[in-house]
Design a protein around this motif. Structure first.
Motif, PDB file in Angstrom:
ATOM      1  N   PHE A 127      14.407  -7.577   2.313  1.00 33.11           N
ATOM      2  CA  PHE A 127      13.104  -8.043   1.864  1.00 33.11           C
ATOM      3  C   PHE A 127      12.430  -8.970   2.867  1.00 33.11           C
ATOM      4  CE2 PHE A 127      14.731  -6.894  -2.439  1.00 33.11           C
ATOM      5  CZ  PHE A 127      13.774  -5.944  -2.710  1.00 33.11           C
ATOM      6  N   LYS A 128      13.165  -9.886   3.465  1.00 27.18           N
ATOM      7  CA  LYS A 128      12.567 -10.807   4.429  1.00 27.18           C
ATOM      8  C   LYS A 128      11.992 -10.037   5.609  1.00 27.18           C
ATOM      9  CE  LYS A 128      13.257 -14.789   7.442  1.00 27.18           C
ATOM     10  NZ  LYS A 128      12.126 -14.383   8.217  1.00 27.18           N
ATOM     11  N   THR A 129      12.739  -9.070   6.108  1.00 22.97           N
ATOM     12  CA  THR A 129      12.256  -8.256   7.228  1.00 22.97           C
ATOM     13  C   THR A 129      10.979  -7.525   6.831  1.00 22.97           C
ATOM     14  OG1 THR A 129      14.511  -7.975   8.015  1.00 22.97           O
ATOM     15  CG2 THR A 129      12.869  -6.415   8.840  1.00 22.97           C
ATOM     16  N   ALA A 130      10.980  -6.919   5.657  1.00 22.51           N
ATOM     17  CA  ALA A 130       9.799  -6.189   5.190  1.00 22.51           C
ATOM     18  C   ALA A 130       8.599  -7.121   5.049  1.00 22.51           C
ATOM     19  CB  ALA A 130      10.101  -5.500   3.863  1.00 22.51           C
ATOM     20  N   ILE A 131       8.804  -8.289   4.478  1.00 18.84           N
ATOM     21  CA  ILE A 131       7.713  -9.254   4.314  1.00 18.84           C
ATOM     22  C   ILE A 131       7.189  -9.698   5.675  1.00 18.84           C
ATOM     23  CG2 ILE A 131       7.181 -11.611   3.540  1.00 18.84           C
ATOM     24  CD1 ILE A 131       9.113 -10.978   1.134  1.00 18.84           C
ATOM     25  N   ASP A 132       8.088  -9.935   6.624  1.00 14.74           N
ATOM     26  CA  ASP A 132       7.672 -10.331   7.973  1.00 14.74           C
ATOM     27  C   ASP A 132       6.847  -9.236   8.640  1.00 14.74           C
ATOM     28  OD1 ASP A 132       8.991 -12.740   7.650  1.00 14.74           O
ATOM     29  OD2 ASP A 132      10.723 -12.176   8.889  1.00 14.74           O
ATOM     30  N   LEU A 133       7.256  -7.980   8.499  1.00 21.99           N
ATOM     31  CA  LEU A 133       6.534  -6.867   9.109  1.00 21.99           C
ATOM     32  C   LEU A 133       5.114  -6.747   8.565  1.00 21.99           C
ATOM     33  CD1 LEU A 133       9.378  -4.199   9.128  1.00 21.99           C
ATOM     34  CD2 LEU A 133       8.282  -5.176  11.152  1.00 21.99           C
ATOM     35  N   VAL A 134       4.953  -6.997   7.274  1.00 23.22           N
ATOM     36  CA  VAL A 134       3.631  -6.930   6.663  1.00 23.22           C
ATOM     37  C   VAL A 134       2.827  -8.181   7.020  1.00 23.22           C
ATOM     38  CG1 VAL A 134       2.377  -6.893   4.468  1.00 23.22           C
ATOM     39  CG2 VAL A 134       4.380  -5.422   4.791  1.00 23.22           C
ATOM     40  N   SER A 135       3.454  -9.349   6.954  1.00 26.37           N
ATOM     41  CA  SER A 135       2.761 -10.614   7.214  1.00 26.37           C
ATOM     42  C   SER A 135       2.199 -10.709   8.620  1.00 26.37           C
ATOM     43  CB  SER A 135       3.695 -11.804   6.982  1.00 26.37           C
ATOM     44  OG  SER A 135       4.059 -11.876   5.635  1.00 26.37           O
ATOM     45  N   ASP A 136       2.959 -10.240   9.597  1.00 21.36           N
ATOM     46  CA  ASP A 136       2.483 -10.387  10.973  1.00 21.36           C
ATOM     47  C   ASP A 136       1.656  -9.188  11.448  1.00 21.36           C
ATOM     48  OD1 ASP A 136       4.274  -8.379  11.797  1.00 21.36           O
ATOM     49  OD2 ASP A 136       5.716  -9.803  12.619  1.00 21.36           O
ATOM     50  N   GLY A 137       1.387  -8.250  10.557  1.00 18.77           N
ATOM     51  CA  GLY A 137       0.486  -7.155  10.878  1.00 18.77           C
ATOM     52  C   GLY A 137       1.121  -5.950  11.561  1.00 18.77           C
ATOM     53  N   ARG A 138       2.435  -5.945  11.753  1.00 20.57           N
ATOM     54  CA  ARG A 138       3.059  -4.770  12.367  1.00 20.57           C
ATOM     55  C   ARG A 138       2.985  -3.565  11.442  1.00 20.57           C
ATOM     56  NH1 ARG A 138       8.754  -6.971  14.088  1.00 20.57           N
ATOM     57  NH2 ARG A 138       8.220  -8.543  12.553  1.00 20.57           N
ATOM     58  N   ILE A 139       2.923  -3.831  10.134  1.00 15.01           N
ATOM     59  CA  ILE A 139       2.772  -2.763   9.155  1.00 15.01           C
ATOM     60  C   ILE A 139       1.597  -3.111   8.241  1.00 15.01           C
ATOM     61  CG2 ILE A 139       3.806  -1.648   7.140  1.00 15.01           C
ATOM     62  CD1 ILE A 139       6.483  -1.811   8.454  1.00 15.01           C
ATOM     63  N   ASP A 140       0.673  -2.151   8.118  1.00 14.15           N
ATOM     64  CA  ASP A 140      -0.481  -2.309   7.228  1.00 14.15           C
ATOM     65  C   ASP A 140      -0.237  -1.467   5.988  1.00 14.15           C
ATOM     66  OD1 ASP A 140      -2.942  -2.556   5.960  1.00 14.15           O
ATOM     67  OD2 ASP A 140      -3.995  -1.275   7.404  1.00 14.15           O
ATOM     68  N   ILE A 141      -0.001  -2.143   4.861  1.00 16.43           N
ATOM     69  CA  ILE A 141       0.299  -1.402   3.630  1.00 16.43           C
ATOM     70  C   ILE A 141      -0.944  -1.122   2.787  1.00 16.43           C
ATOM     71  CG2 ILE A 141       2.690  -2.170   3.472  1.00 16.43           C
ATOM     72  CD1 ILE A 141       1.698  -4.231   1.366  1.00 16.43           C
ATOM     73  N   SER A 142      -2.104  -1.596   3.221  1.00 15.68           N
ATOM     74  CA  SER A 142      -3.305  -1.413   2.401  1.00 15.68           C
ATOM     75  C   SER A 142      -3.621   0.046   2.076  1.00 15.68           C
ATOM     76  CB  SER A 142      -4.517  -2.104   3.036  1.00 15.68           C
ATOM     77  OG  SER A 142      -4.802  -1.578   4.307  1.00 15.68           O
ATOM     78  N   PRO A 143      -3.333   1.011   2.963  1.00 19.25           N
ATOM     79  CA  PRO A 143      -3.616   2.404   2.582  1.00 19.25           C
ATOM     80  C   PRO A 143      -2.782   2.912   1.403  1.00 19.25           C
ATOM     81  CG  PRO A 143      -3.360   2.224   4.955  1.00 19.25           C
ATOM     82  CD  PRO A 143      -2.938   0.910   4.367  1.00 19.25           C
ATOM     83  N   LEU A 144      -1.692   2.211   1.081  1.00 24.38           N
ATOM     84  CA  LEU A 144      -0.848   2.640  -0.029  1.00 24.38           C
ATOM     85  C   LEU A 144      -1.451   2.298  -1.389  1.00 24.38           C
ATOM     86  CD1 LEU A 144       2.636   1.484   1.307  1.00 24.38           C
ATOM     87  CD2 LEU A 144       1.681   3.783   1.349  1.00 24.38           C
ATOM     88  N   VAL A 145      -2.395   1.380  -1.410  1.00 25.25           N
ATOM     89  CA  VAL A 145      -3.003   0.945  -2.666  1.00 25.25           C
ATOM     90  C   VAL A 145      -4.088   1.948  -3.049  1.00 25.25           C
ATOM     91  CG1 VAL A 145      -4.234  -0.899  -3.876  1.00 25.25           C
ATOM     92  CG2 VAL A 145      -2.481  -1.465  -2.162  1.00 25.25           C
ATOM     93  N   THR A 146      -3.824   2.707  -4.110  1.00 28.25           N
ATOM     94  CA  THR A 146      -4.767   3.742  -4.538  1.00 28.25           C
ATOM     95  C   THR A 146      -5.569   3.316  -5.767  1.00 28.25           C
ATOM     96  OG1 THR A 146      -2.984   4.788  -5.785  1.00 28.25           O
ATOM     97  CG2 THR A 146      -3.427   5.633  -3.577  1.00 28.25           C
ATOM     98  N   GLY A 147      -5.304   2.114  -6.275  1.00 32.84           N
ATOM     99  CA  GLY A 147      -6.055   1.619  -7.419  1.00 32.84           C
ATOM    100  C   GLY A 147      -5.799   0.148  -7.661  1.00 32.84           C
ATOM    101  N   ARG A 148      -6.778  -0.485  -8.279  1.00 34.79           N
ATOM    102  CA  ARG A 148      -6.670  -1.897  -8.668  1.00 34.79           C
ATOM    103  C   ARG A 148      -7.179  -1.991 -10.106  1.00 34.79           C
ATOM    104  NH1 ARG A 148      -5.864  -5.151  -4.208  1.00 34.79           N
ATOM    105  NH2 ARG A 148      -6.204  -4.106  -2.229  1.00 34.79           N
ATOM    106  N   ILE A 149      -6.367  -2.605 -10.965  1.00 29.55           N
ATOM    107  CA  ILE A 149      -6.729  -2.692 -12.382  1.00 29.55           C
ATOM    108  C   ILE A 149      -6.404  -4.076 -12.917  1.00 29.55           C
ATOM    109  CG2 ILE A 149      -6.391  -0.225 -12.800  1.00 29.55           C
ATOM    110  CD1 ILE A 149      -3.659  -0.946 -14.061  1.00 29.55           C
ATOM    111  N   GLY A 150      -6.986  -4.386 -14.069  1.00 29.97           N
ATOM    112  CA  GLY A 150      -6.654  -5.608 -14.780  1.00 29.97           C
ATOM    113  C   GLY A 150      -5.464  -5.372 -15.688  1.00 29.97           C
ATOM    114  N   ILE A 151      -4.851  -6.430 -16.115  1.00 29.79           N
ATOM    115  CA  ILE A 151      -3.649  -6.342 -16.961  1.00 29.79           C
ATOM    116  C   ILE A 151      -3.927  -5.587 -18.267  1.00 29.79           C
ATOM    117  CG2 ILE A 151      -3.974  -8.580 -18.119  1.00 29.79           C
ATOM    118  CD1 ILE A 151      -0.568  -7.377 -16.938  1.00 29.79           C
TER     119      ILE A 151
END
Length: 182
Positions: free
Chosen positions: A132-156
Motif C-alpha cells: 500500500f505505501k508503494t502504491a500511495i507513493d506512486l500515485v502521490s508523486d504523479g508516476r501513476i495517474d489513476i484519474s482515468p479509472l474513475v468512471t463516476g462520482r456519486i453522493g452517499i
C-alpha cells in the motif's frame, strides 16, 4: 520489469492498475487481454501497446507472435478465472513469471508440468504484503495517474442505485465509482 514484455489478462480495476504500474516500472511492451468493449478502450487509452480480444483471435498464437515466439517475460492474471489461468501460465516464456492477482470463485485445473518443465515462476498476490505505501507513493508523486479509472462520482444517498447496482449490472462500462460521504 524494466524493458520486459508484459501480458495482462483482464482490464478491470486490478488489470488497469497493473497496466499503470507496469508502465511506471518501464516495461517494454504491454499487451492486455480483455473482452468488454469499454474496458478494451480504457486499456488502449492507458497505454497498452495492443489490446487483444479472445473472442476475436487465437490469444495464444497472437501473444507468441507479439513476443517473437518465446512468450512474454511477465504475465499477470487479473481476472481470477479458472479458464484463463492455465492459458496465462502456458503463454509465459520459459523461466517467465506469472502473477495471479484475481479472486477465484471456482477451482482451477492446472497441468503442473507446464510450470515445472519450463522453470516458470508462479506468484500469488493480493496486495496485502506491504504494497500500500508503494502504491500511495506512486500515485502521490504523479508516476501513476489513476484519474482515468474513475468512471463516476456519486453522493452517499445514491450508493445503491448509482453505485452498487451500476457496478454489478454494467461492470463492462464502469471501473471505479467514487462515493462522497456527505
Amino acid at each position: 520489469i524494466e524493458g520486459e514484455s508484459v501480458v495482462i489478462f483482464g482490464a478491470g480495476t486490478i488489470g488497469l492498475c497493473t497496466l499503470l504500474a507496469a508502465r511506471a516500472a518501464g516495461a517494454g511492451k504491454i499487451y492486455v487481454v480483455e473482452v468488454a468493449k469499454a474496458r478494451k478502450e480504457f486499456a488502449a487509452k492507458m497505454g497498452a501497446h495492443e489490446v487483444l480480444d479472445p473472442t476475436e483471435i487465437d490469444i495464444k498464437a497472437r501473444i507468441l507472435e507479439l513476443t517473437d515466439g518465446i512468450g512474454p517475460d511477465v504475465v499477470f492474471e487479473c481476472i481470477g478465472s479458472d479458464k484463463v489461468t492455465p492459458i496465462a501460465i502456458e503463454v509465459a516464456r520459459t523461466g517467465g513469471k506469472i502473477i495471479l492477482s484475481g479472486i477465484y470463485e471456482k477451482e482451477t485445473s492446472l497441468q503442473i508440468n507446464t510450470i515445472v518443465f519450463t522453470d516458470k515462476i508462479v506468484i500469488g498476490s493480493l496486495a496485502y504484503a506491504g504494497d500500500f505505501k508503494t502504491a500511495i507513493d506512486l500515485v502521490s508523486d504523479g508516476r501513476i495517474d489513476i484519474s482515468p479509472l474513475v468512471t463516476g462520482r456519486i453522493g452517499i444517498d445514491d450508493i445503491i442505485e448509482k453505485g452498487f447496482e451500476e457496478l454489478v449490472n454494467r461492470k463492462d462500462k464502469n471501473i471505479k465509482i467514487i462515493v462522497k460521504p456527505y
